[in-house]
Design an enzyme around this catalytic site. Sequence first.
Site, PDB file in Angstrom:
ATOM      1  N   LYS A 198       0.864  -1.178   0.000  1.00 56.23           N
ATOM      2  CA  LYS A 198       0.000   0.000   0.000  1.00 56.23           C
ATOM      3  C   LYS A 198       0.896   1.222   0.000  1.00 56.23           C
ATOM      4  CE  LYS A 198      -3.980   1.942   2.266  1.00 56.23           C
ATOM      5  NZ  LYS A 198      -4.868   1.816   3.428  1.00 56.23           N
ATOM      6  N   LYS A 219      -2.163  -1.625  -4.005  1.00 55.39           N
ATOM      7  CA  LYS A 219      -3.012  -0.437  -3.898  1.00 55.39           C
ATOM      8  C   LYS A 219      -2.173   0.815  -3.892  1.00 55.39           C
ATOM      9  CE  LYS A 219      -6.348   1.476  -0.677  1.00 55.39           C
ATOM     10  NZ  LYS A 219      -7.072   1.243   0.558  1.00 55.39           N
TER      11      LYS A 219
HETATM   12  C1  PBG Z   1      -7.006   3.216   5.038  1.00 55.22           C
HETATM   13  C2  PBG Z   1      -7.689   3.034   3.729  1.00 55.22           C
HETATM   14  C3  PBG Z   1      -7.441   3.794   2.600  1.00 55.22           C
HETATM   15  C4  PBG Z   1      -8.315   3.362   1.600  1.00 55.22           C
HETATM   16  C5  PBG Z   1      -9.048   2.312   2.127  1.00 55.22           C
HETATM   17  N1  PBG Z   1      -8.653   2.124   3.466  1.00 55.22           N
HETATM   18  C6  PBG Z   1      -6.395   4.796   2.352  1.00 55.22           C
HETATM   19  C7  PBG Z   1      -6.326   5.995   3.173  1.00 55.22           C
HETATM   20  O1  PBG Z   1      -7.328   6.680   3.413  1.00 55.22           O
HETATM   21  O2  PBG Z   1      -5.219   6.304   3.565  1.00 55.22           O
HETATM   22  C8  PBG Z   1      -8.388   3.971   0.240  1.00 55.22           C
HETATM   23  C9  PBG Z   1      -9.440   3.481  -0.667  1.00 55.22           C
HETATM   24  C10 PBG Z   1      -9.682   4.344  -1.848  1.00 55.22           C
HETATM   25  O3  PBG Z   1      -9.054   5.403  -2.032  1.00 55.22           O
HETATM   26  O4  PBG Z   1     -10.530   3.969  -2.633  1.00 55.22           O
HETATM   27  N2  PBG Z   1      -7.011   2.147   5.874  1.00 55.22           N
END
Ligand code: PBG
Length: 339
Positions: free
Chosen positions: A206, A260
């Site tokens: 991530k 991601k």
């Molecule tokens: C954090 C989380 C994020 C997303 C899902 N869970 C990233 C964040 O806000 O830092 C992003 C999903 C998206 O952008 O579609 N646990």
Amino acid sequence: MTGNRNIVDEITGHRRMRRNRKADWTRRLVQENRLTVDDLIWPAFVVPGTNVVDPVAAMPGVNRLSVDKLVEAAKEAADLGIPAIATFPNIDMSLRDETGSHCLAANNLINEATRAIKQAVPNIGVITDVALDPFTNHGHDGVLRGDVIVNDETVELVAKAAVIQADAGSDIIAPSEMMDGRIGVIRRALDEAGHQNVGIMAYATKFASAFYGPYRDAIGTGGLLKGDKKTYYIDPANGTEALRDAALDVEEGADTLMVKPGLPYLDICWRIKEAFGLPVFAYQVSGEYSQIKAAALNGWIDGERVMLETLLAFKRAGCDGILSYFAMDVARHLAKKGS
Ligand code: PBG
């Protein structure tokens, strides 16, 4: 020489790539990758209340749904053949605190959503995120002490939350907070609690990305976040480090690996698929969705074709599936095409 031979024949040695592209039927015959409904995971936003369908401004076409509405949508998703849904809660601000303690409430919004979906729509998989960001009043994925997101204390909480999510019926736990050691600790906690069949989809790589903006608005963390997440997410500049991070998740017991964001990181998808042979999923995140929608709404691109092309690109890059806010649209499109 005689006949129709010409200079291009000399150059190509009679090999012509375009022979296989000459008609729809040849193209179908040689098509290497195909997107099917089985490739789709639908990320959905849950809000408190009943009968709520609340549009996310920065994500045209995406709504935050109350549990009753989410169940209806999950039923439609299952009927369309979508294998799994991934839920993200937008909880009441009054329930958010420094340590995200509400993640441990057995009846919190994400667990209520899981119970309701599993009861009404048993044939769709439920994947739950266990990061603390929906539950903290500072928007970080972990416990904040001073200005540090503390690793081990966060992992302890996340593992407890994972067990509670599994108790509620979650099929796959998806830890997205990038703390060290989390996959191993969660696996042990699940097994200890008798949840040997509950899987772990590691957010293996991530990245500290700007593409998450619209999501943070959707779950109400955008305005809360102090600083950034660079001390725990991976630097977008680093591919080798990302592979090392994924390797640890594999060793610790991840069942599937996720990359991601998605499209800007196709090289990582490919490298991870090649390196580990585990199922790999890409998360086409909120900012990727919004870019496409915004351009399409302006008439600058053909939104449907771009949507399908991006999803196909994930398949070509070795992904076994894609988490995408387009999942329902794509499933409807594929169903129409198939009939
Ligand atoms: C954090 C989380 C994020 C997303 C899902 N869970 C990233 C964040 O806000 O830092 C992003 C999903 C998206 O952008 O579609 N646990």
